[in-house]
Scaffold this active site. Structure first.
Site, mmCIF file in Angstrom:
data_model
loop_
_atom_site.group_PDB
_atom_site.id
_atom_site.type_symbol
_atom_site.label_atom_id
_atom_site.label_comp_id
_atom_site.label_asym_id
_atom_site.label_seq_id
_atom_site.Cartn_x
_atom_site.Cartn_y
_atom_site.Cartn_z
ATOM 1 N N SER A 1 12.872 67.311 42.176
ATOM 2 C CA SER A 1 12.178 66.860 40.958
ATOM 3 C C SER A 1 12.016 65.349 41.034
ATOM 4 O O SER A 1 12.639 64.692 41.869
ATOM 5 C CB SER A 1 13.004 67.205 39.718
ATOM 6 O OG SER A 1 14.023 66.232 39.519
ATOM 7 N N ASP A 2 11.214 64.780 40.167
ATOM 8 C CA ASP A 2 11.232 63.330 40.036
ATOM 9 C C ASP A 2 12.279 62.978 38.972
ATOM 10 O O ASP A 2 12.889 63.850 38.341
ATOM 11 C CB ASP A 2 9.829 62.780 39.725
ATOM 12 C CG ASP A 2 9.711 61.292 40.090
ATOM 13 O OD1 ASP A 2 10.746 60.657 40.378
ATOM 14 O OD2 ASP A 2 8.591 60.753 40.083
ATOM 15 N N TRP A 3 12.461 61.703 38.790
ATOM 16 C CA TRP A 3 13.520 61.110 37.949
ATOM 17 C C TRP A 3 13.576 61.749 36.547
ATOM 18 O O TRP A 3 12.624 61.621 35.788
ATOM 19 C CB TRP A 3 13.220 59.620 37.846
ATOM 20 C CG TRP A 3 14.265 58.760 37.248
ATOM 21 C CD1 TRP A 3 14.403 58.449 35.924
ATOM 22 C CD2 TRP A 3 15.307 58.077 37.942
ATOM 23 N NE1 TRP A 3 15.465 57.611 35.752
ATOM 24 C CE2 TRP A 3 16.049 57.360 36.977
ATOM 25 C CE3 TRP A 3 15.695 57.994 39.282
ATOM 26 C CZ2 TRP A 3 17.143 56.569 37.311
ATOM 27 C CZ3 TRP A 3 16.784 57.204 39.616
ATOM 28 C CH2 TRP A 3 17.498 56.510 38.632
ATOM 29 N N GLU A 4 14.653 62.433 36.265
ATOM 30 C CA GLU A 4 14.932 62.975 34.926
ATOM 31 C C GLU A 4 13.894 63.991 34.455
ATOM 32 O O GLU A 4 13.826 64.309 33.268
ATOM 33 C CB GLU A 4 14.979 61.804 33.921
ATOM 34 C CG GLU A 4 16.123 61.874 32.950
ATOM 35 C CD GLU A 4 16.113 60.706 31.983
ATOM 36 O OE1 GLU A 4 16.723 59.674 32.316
ATOM 37 O OE2 GLU A 4 15.475 60.806 30.920
ATOM 38 N N ASP A 5 13.068 64.464 35.371
ATOM 39 C CA ASP A 5 11.899 65.211 34.904
ATOM 40 C C ASP A 5 12.190 66.630 34.452
ATOM 41 O O ASP A 5 11.348 67.228 33.782
ATOM 42 C CB ASP A 5 10.813 65.210 35.981
ATOM 43 C CG ASP A 5 9.925 63.986 35.851
ATOM 44 O OD1 ASP A 5 9.713 63.538 34.706
ATOM 45 O OD2 ASP A 5 9.469 63.451 36.874
#
Ligand code: BGC
Length: 746
Positions: free
Chosen positions: A295-299
């Site tokens: 995933s991307d950051w905190e997504d």
């Protein structure tokens, strides 16, 4: 120079990245059988360095490390706390982490990931190259590959084996604050440059101490936000998605890219992190991707907190994991671990889905040789900071330089001239490097290598301090830089003004702007500079095309420098004074104004301007400078465009040949670009599509014949049913102002 030839040749010859082996698969399965649910979910959890670190950058908190690795069994860690560390500090950190992992029951090593975006961002003194947008201007895939190779070497020398690069989505929305990270507006360039970089990151196989796992990102079409603001909605019909945003990922999968990162935004209302269609049906089933999806950051949690498609945090985790995300960049806590465990216990996520994700992660770690030796290898450590990297950075920066305007041969300037170097970028290092430069935002100059030069220094180095004056002070935002009275006074005794404008570094959301227009205080500076009557040479250091239409007509010359990394200033100065003949060409259409944002591969009606009934003009594509534009200090002339045949049938190949002559008095490089245009098709045909390019070197007076071979696949487009087809009909091929015609029959 000789060294380079060897360096590039090695790259060109190296074998494509090996993919998974049967042995790795068997080992992963055997391990998986021994793993508890906690151990499996831990592997899917990625936390940031801050979670296991202390206030002091580069210093770990042993209790926090134990908690992450022993209690939560995390499989991956990423990022820096604040700024770049030395290669030695990185190796020490990685050792501490791997030592901790070796204390666990199954001794599964940690995989560490960093963003080596234009060189190894987060190691002090690592070599920074032009951002991708500048790399695209070089039109040299081998150069992009050579830079990627150095990035891999310097990452691995730092003990890190996973690089969150390259960005593959096209830059078709110049407002987007990550435009500089893209290879520009054309899908063929994005594909070619992206694949070259991926092959270079992974050259010789991931086990090799010279390689890192690439991460193609951000799947899919993150760059296409309607507003141009970071992480905002994309509205994309399937056929457009397949035409401009999917081919580069397809090619990257075929090239063996080991991992993929997901787009944080939503497409047509579905956040990509929750899209089973994109993450499983298209990516796995259609493209055949076998690697790890992170995933991307905190997504994942943002499916609940920002996108509102999950009513609870647990539902967010369920949606993402079931859609196809294998690893969560959580990254600041262990919520993902707890929520996923709960979801599995409740039967909302199947154990077989967990096993599938964990198997991919274990295979990646096996392929990277982490089980054999998780520490920085001595052979890898020796590859940091070699002198030839600096020479490569200079070559890349020089080849990125794009001369947009040169009235009455204002450039090159005489070495005996007296020069005023002015403008906010005159004494700024960060404005030459941009995002992901020793810090995320790239603004903190204290972390840059001590031998980095500003434009003022590089020009003074060349001419001698006695020939150079400035009205500026250090730093982009220094009030002196905008003091028009100082500029006017300093201009009094000089022969020309080099006015350094553009953008200071920014990354992601902090780079969101309300308008592409160049800042008012810079426009005022330019007007004052012009009013002195001295020739004004505009140098643009910027990550996206800021509008300069109000000042361009009065500038004698304009040099687009992008953010070209460590050797930007030297490259700029080499071009200004003729030590390098510029050969960069624009990888995007430089817009004229906010209402003139038509792209080069426009549709026919975008070409048409209808004033009243029959009063129709065909000048709809009127950027300030078109895609592919770039001047030289010499002249190149084309002979006739020759086609091997007037007819292309079925799977036959067609040869396209043209002679290029350097008719000027200087040696130079030139990019030959082949475009196609289908006259009629079942959906509106593009007016132009770039199908091939080749950069050649020609001595003064020399000529060379350049050939391309195309087939029906090079003429394909995505039709209304989302199928990639080549329809029979009439085609034009264009190189410069030369044209040829042929008919394609099935
Ligand atoms: C960016 C990614 C990057 C990640 C890790 C995110 O904010 O969108 O491109 O890889 O952070 O640093």
């Amino acid at each position: 120079m000789k060294k380079f030839a060897i360096f590039l040749a090695v790259l060109t010859l190296s074998a494509p990245a090996r993919s998974q082996t049967a042995a790795d698969r068997q080992k992963a399965d055997a391990l998986l059988k021994q793993m508890t649910l906690d151990e499996k979910i831990g592997q899917m959890t990625q936390v940031s360095l801050g979670v296991v670190g202390t206030e002091q950058d580069g210093v770990l908190n042993p209790q926090a490390l134990k908690k992450a690795i022993q209690d939560y069994k995390v499989g991956s860690i990423l990022n820096v706390t604040n700024h770049a560390l030395t290669a030695g500090q990185w190796r020490g950190l990685i050792k501490e982490m791997q030592d901790e992992a070796r204390q666990t029951r199954l001794k599964i090593p940690i995989i560490y990931g960093l963003d080596g975006i234009h060189g190894q961002t987060y190691t002090l003194d690592a070599t920074l190259f032009p951002q991708n947008i500048g790399m695209a201007a070089t039109r040299e895939p081998e150069l992009a590959a050579a830079a990627a190779r150095v990035t891999a070497l310097e990452l691995r020398a730092s003990g890190v084996r996973w690089n969150f690069a390259p960005v593959l989505e096209c830059g078709r929305q110049p407002l987007w604050s990550r435009f500089a990270e893209t290879y520009g507006e054309d899908v063929y360039i994005c594909k070619t440059m992206g694949v070259a970089s991926i092959r270079a990151y992974q050259a010789d196989g991931l086990r090799s101490p010279t390689a890192v796992a690439a991460c193609m990102k951000h799947y899919l079409a993150y760059s296409a936000s309607r507003t141009g603001k970071d992480r905002t909605p994309i509205y994309l019909p399937d056929n457009e998605m397949r035409e401009y945003y999917l081919p580069q990922f397809r090619a990257a999968v075929q090239a063996g890219a080991a991992t993929l990162m997901v787009n944080s935004a939503d497409i047509n209302g579905t956040p990509v992190h929750a899209s089973k269609y994109l993450l499983t049906d298209v990516l796995r089933k259609e493209l055949g991707f076998e690697g790890v999806v992170v995933s991307d950051w905190e997504d994942i949690i943002r499916l609940h907190t920002r996108h509102f498609v999950a009513a609870t945090p647990r539902q967010a985790v369920v949606l993402a994991v079931n859609a196809g995300v294998d690893m969560s960049m959580v990254p600041s806590d262990f919520s993902f671990f707890d929520l996923l465990k709960e979801a599995v216990q409740k039967g909302e996520v199947s154990v077989s889905r967990i096993d599938e994700a964990v198997r991919r992660i274990l295979i990646l770690k096996l392929r990277l040789g982490l089980f054999e030796n998780p520490y920085a290898e001595d052979a890898a450590a020796a590859n940091f900071g070699k002198p030839e990297y600096q020479a490569l950075a200079l070559r890349a920066a020089r080849e990125a330089m794009t001369l947009l305007k040169n009235d009455h041969e204002a450039l090159p300037l005489s070495r005996n001239a007296k020069i005023l170097v002015a403008g906010p970028a005159a004494q700024s290092i960060s404005a030459l490097n941009g995002c992901w430069s020793y810090t995320w935002q790239g603004k903190e100059e204290q972390w840059y290598p001590r031998d980095s030069r500003t434009i003022l220094q590089a020009v003074s180095d060349k001419l001698g301090a006695g020939h150079v004056v400035t009205s500026t002070g250090p730093g982009f935002d220094n009030p002196l830089n905008y003091d028009t009275a100082r500029l006017r006074a300093a201009a009094a005794g000089v022969d020309a003004i080099v006015l350094c404008l553009g953008e200071n570094a920014y990354a992601e959301s902090p780079g969101v702007i309300p308008d592409l227009a160049l800042a008012d205080n810079q426009v005022i500076l330019a007007k004052v500079a012009v009013s002195t009557g001295k020739p004004v040479i505009l140098v643009l250091s910027e990550g996206r095309p800021r509008l300069i239409s109000g000042i361009a007509p009065e500038a004698s010359a304009i040099l687009m420098a992008y953010w070209s990394g460590k050797k930007s200033a030297e490259a700029i100065s080499d071009v200004l004074f003729g030590d390098y003949n510029p050969d960069g060409v624009l990888p995007f259409s430089y817009p004229r104004s906010m209402g003139e944002m038509v792209l080069y591969d426009r549709k026919p009606t975008e070409d048409i301007r209808e004033i009243f009934n029959s009063d129709v003009t065909m000048d709809g594509y009127r950027p300030l400078y078109p895609f592919g534009w770039g001047l030289s200090y010499t002249h190149f002339e084309y002979g006739d465009l020759q086609l091997g045949s007037g007819k292309l049938q079925g799977n036959e190949k067609l040869t396209v040949t043209i002679t290029v002559k350097n008719t000027g008095s200087r040696d130079g490089k030139h990019t030959v670009e082949l475009y196609s245009h289908q006259l009629y098709a079942s959906t509106t045909p593009n007016m132009q599509r770039l199908r091939a390019f080749k950069k050649i070197s020609l001595k003064a007076g020399e000529q060379q014949t350049v050939s391309f071979t195309i087939d029906k696949n090079d003429l394909a487009f995505v039709n209304a049913e989302s199928k990639t087809v080549t329809e029979p009909g009439e085609f034009e091929l264009m190189i410069g102002n030369r044209k040829g015609h042929f008919t394609y029959v099935q």
